[in-house]
Design an enzyme around this catalytic site. Structure first.
Site, PDB file in Angstrom:
ATOM      1  N   HIS A   1      11.051   4.476  -4.969  1.00 30.39           N
ATOM      2  CA  HIS A   1      11.455   5.648  -4.214  1.00 30.39           C
ATOM      3  C   HIS A   1      12.600   6.403  -4.327  1.00 30.39           C
ATOM      4  CE1 HIS A   1       7.832   4.254  -1.134  1.00 30.39           C
ATOM      5  NE2 HIS A   1       7.372   4.526  -2.203  1.00 30.39           N
ATOM      6  N   ASN A  38      -4.673   7.505  -0.603  1.00 32.74           N
ATOM      7  CA  ASN A  38      -4.671   8.154  -2.098  1.00 32.74           C
ATOM      8  C   ASN A  38      -5.400   9.621  -1.946  1.00 32.74           C
ATOM      9  OD1 ASN A  38      -4.030   5.667  -2.960  1.00 32.74           O
ATOM     10  ND2 ASN A  38      -6.146   4.854  -3.637  1.00 32.74           N
TER      11      ASN A  38
HETATM   12  C1  HEM Z   1       6.835  -0.972   0.099  1.00 33.00           C
HETATM   13  C2  HEM Z   1       5.565  -0.297   0.798  1.00 33.00           C
HETATM   14  C3  HEM Z   1       5.295   1.292   0.223  1.00 33.00           C
HETATM   15  C4  HEM Z   1       5.082   2.102   1.060  1.00 33.00           C
HETATM   16  C5  HEM Z   1       4.720   2.120   2.397  1.00 33.00           C
HETATM   17  C6  HEM Z   1       5.002   3.238   0.147  1.00 33.00           C
HETATM   18  C7  HEM Z   1       4.449   4.652   0.826  1.00 33.00           C
HETATM   19  C8  HEM Z   1       4.310   5.867  -0.115  1.00 33.00           C
HETATM   20  C9  HEM Z   1       4.146   6.835   0.731  1.00 33.00           C
HETATM   21  C10 HEM Z   1       3.625   7.333   1.963  1.00 33.00           C
HETATM   22  C11 HEM Z   1       4.431   8.033  -0.223  1.00 33.00           C
HETATM   23  C12 HEM Z   1       4.063   9.603  -0.305  1.00 33.00           C
HETATM   24  C13 HEM Z   1       3.007   9.779  -0.371  1.00 33.00           C
HETATM   25  C14 HEM Z   1       2.224  11.124  -0.171  1.00 33.00           C
HETATM   26  O1  HEM Z   1       3.250  11.990   0.041  1.00 33.00           O
HETATM   27  O2  HEM Z   1       1.125  11.472   0.055  1.00 33.00           O
HETATM   28  C15 HEM Z   1       4.953   7.344  -1.590  1.00 33.00           C
HETATM   29  C16 HEM Z   1       5.234   7.791  -2.766  1.00 33.00           C
HETATM   30  C17 HEM Z   1       5.791   7.137  -3.837  1.00 33.00           C
HETATM   31  N1  HEM Z   1       5.563   5.845  -4.029  1.00 33.00           N
HETATM   32 FE1  HEM Z   1       5.437   4.612  -2.505  1.00 33.00          FE
HETATM   33  N2  HEM Z   1       5.238   3.157  -1.133  1.00 33.00           N
HETATM   34  C18 HEM Z   1       5.645   1.797  -1.166  1.00 33.00           C
HETATM   35  C19 HEM Z   1       5.860   1.194  -2.112  1.00 33.00           C
HETATM   36  C20 HEM Z   1       6.012   1.422  -3.567  1.00 33.00           C
HETATM   37  C21 HEM Z   1       5.954   1.057  -4.765  1.00 33.00           C
HETATM   38  C22 HEM Z   1       6.013  -0.710  -4.772  1.00 33.00           C
HETATM   39  C23 HEM Z   1       6.118   1.836  -5.796  1.00 33.00           C
HETATM   40  C24 HEM Z   1       6.052   1.656  -7.388  1.00 33.00           C
HETATM   41  C25 HEM Z   1       6.552   0.282  -8.039  1.00 33.00           C
HETATM   42  C26 HEM Z   1       5.848   3.013  -5.347  1.00 33.00           C
HETATM   43  C27 HEM Z   1       6.144   4.265  -5.866  1.00 33.00           C
HETATM   44  C28 HEM Z   1       5.901   5.655  -5.435  1.00 33.00           C
HETATM   45  C29 HEM Z   1       6.152   6.611  -5.906  1.00 33.00           C
HETATM   46  C30 HEM Z   1       6.944   6.787  -7.481  1.00 33.00           C
HETATM   47  C31 HEM Z   1       6.192   7.920  -5.142  1.00 33.00           C
HETATM   48  C32 HEM Z   1       6.225   9.171  -5.633  1.00 33.00           C
HETATM   49  C33 HEM Z   1       4.958   9.857  -6.235  1.00 33.00           C
HETATM   50  C34 HEM Z   1       5.009  11.113  -6.449  1.00 33.00           C
HETATM   51  O3  HEM Z   1       5.971  11.902  -6.447  1.00 33.00           O
HETATM   52  O4  HEM Z   1       3.926  11.692  -6.939  1.00 33.00           O
HETATM   53  N3  HEM Z   1       5.716   2.997  -3.882  1.00 33.00           N
HETATM   54  N4  HEM Z   1       4.866   5.969  -1.280  1.00 33.00           N
END
Ligand code: HEM
Ligand SMILES: *[C@@H]1O[C@H](CO)[C@@H](O)[C@H](O)[C@H]1NC(C)=O
Ligand SMILES: *[C@@H]1O[C@H](CO)[C@@H](O)[C@H](O)[C@H]1NC(C)=O
Length: 322
Positions: free
Chosen positions: A197, A98
């Site tokens: 994503h 986070n």
């Molecule tokens: C399946 C396992 C998941 C993993 C391992 C994961 C991991 C990540 C990571 C590493 C990032 C980038 C964070 C950063 O750059 O600091 C990210 C971004 C994001 N994740 Fe996931 N995520 C997962 C599932 C989800 C789920 C279930 C949702 C929503 C329902 C979600 C929504 C998002 C969104 C919308 C972003 C972009 C946020 C932004 O642009 O500020 N993710 N996620």
């Protein structure tokens, strides 16, 4: 529930049957949430939130992605209780997945103060996160769904709980399935929810190992990632999670996976010769199926261990307990 099951061979008395029914109802925590929860106590709550989300996404499209992610990171850590919004030395905000990563807290603050001004002390921060997630997806042309309401806010927030419950992008498919299964979500729901994503950005530090060391990646995509993400330094350089259409909630994320253009190691795990490949195929060819499944899965995610009744509180300020 367990105590009833552990009584061997007892003849069910009327009292036992009543207790079984009662504990069944109590155990179904989602049954306590309702889409009409604020209809009389705060009829303007939902329209107030939607107007504010639309404005925030219009100002910066990526904010829709950041706001959606807040609901996910809230629900996976001790349930959807707005624990992710509390400030503090060892709060979830300080946890590895986070810190320097989650964003949108100021937008939530603005929305909360607007909602407080139409009905003070009524609408929880946890419900605001759930409604904001839906409105963000809709604002980026994604599906809509009916949000269940009536969650209350936690009084605690734990960095170590966030570290142990939020899935890491280094996980393999079985690790991802286990992480979701720990929250009562199926492998199918993992794939559907990963479709989030299709919007948003990730920092170099989260995909560097994939950009340099992995082989299940398109070669020109790999080269372009390396140009944005040096092997050392540039940790906060951003790349879109969906290289095709990062501000539209569509099914392009799944087509990218088929083309070995998943950004995160964990993304590409969903299409790497394993049990989830066929679902990625389906979503990549059928956007409507993806959108319906996403909507159903996020409603289920929103039902994870809510605080209801007299548990928790309705925070006045989402960043601190009353
Ligand atoms: C399946 C396992 C998941 C993993 C391992 C994961 C991991 C990540 C990571 C590493 C990032 C980038 C964070 C950063 O750059 O600091 C990210 C971004 C994001 N994740 Fe996931 N995520 C997962 C599932 C989800 C789920 C279930 C949702 C929503 C329902 C979600 C929504 C998002 C969104 C919308 C972003 C972009 C946020 C932004 O642009 O500020 N993710 N996620
Ligand atoms: C997945 O990761 C876990 C933990 O790192 C490991 O024990 C397991 O062998 C891996 N599974 C596969 C199929 O690679
Ligand atoms: C790539 O793998 C090598 C060998 O395991 C390792 O030394 C290096 O740190 C890795 N590079 C990245 C960017 O993860």
């Amino acid at each position: 529930m367990a105590s009833h099951r552990s009584i061997p061979y007892s003849i069910p008395s009327t009292t036992t049957k009543f207790c079984l029914l009662f504990s069944l109802l109590v155990g179904m925590s989602s049954a306590q949430l309702s889409s009409t929860f604020y209809d009389t106590s705060c009829p303007k709550a939902l329209s107030t939130i939607k107007t504010a989300v639309d404005a925030a996404v219009k100002k910066e499209a990526r904010m829709g992605a950041s706001l959606l992610r807040l609901h996910f990171h809230d629900c996976f850590v001790n349930g959807c209780d707005a624990s992710v919004l509390l400030d503090g030395t060892n709060s979830e905000k300080t946890a590895a997945p986070n810190t320097g990563s989650l964003r949108g807290f100021d937008v939530i603050d603005t929305i909360k103060s607007q909602v407080e001004s139409v009905c003070a002390g009524v609408v929880s921060c946890a419900d605001i996160l759930a409604v904001v997630a839906r409105d963000s997806v809709v604002a980026l042309s994604g599906p809509s769904w009916t949000v269940q309401l009536g969650r209350r806010d936690s009084t605690t927030s734990s960095a170590s709980d966030a570290n142990s419950n939020i899935p890491a992008p280094t996980l393999n498919l079985s690790g991802l399935i286990t992480s979701f299964s720990n929250k009562g979500l199926t492998a199918n729901e993992l794939v559907a929810l990963s479709g989030a994503h299709t919007i948003g950005q990730a920092r170099c530090t989260t995909f560097r190992a994939r950009a340099y060391n992995e082989t299940n990646i398109d070669s020109s995509y790999k080269t372009s990632l390396q140009s944005k993400c040096p092997s050392t330094g540039g940790d906060n350089n951003l790349s879109p999670l969906d290289v095709t259409s990062p501000t539209t909630f569509d099914n392009a994320y799944f087509t990218n996976l088929k083309n070995k253009k998943g950004l995160l190691h964990s993304d590409q795990q969903l299409y790497n010769g394993g049990s989830t490949d066929s679902q990625v195929d389906t979503y990549s060819s059928n956007s409507a199926t993806f959108k319906t499944d996403f909507a159903n899965a996020i409603v289920k995610m929103g039902n994870i261990s809510p605080l209801t009744g007299t548990s928790g509180q309705i925070r006045t300020n989402c960043r601190k307990t009353n």
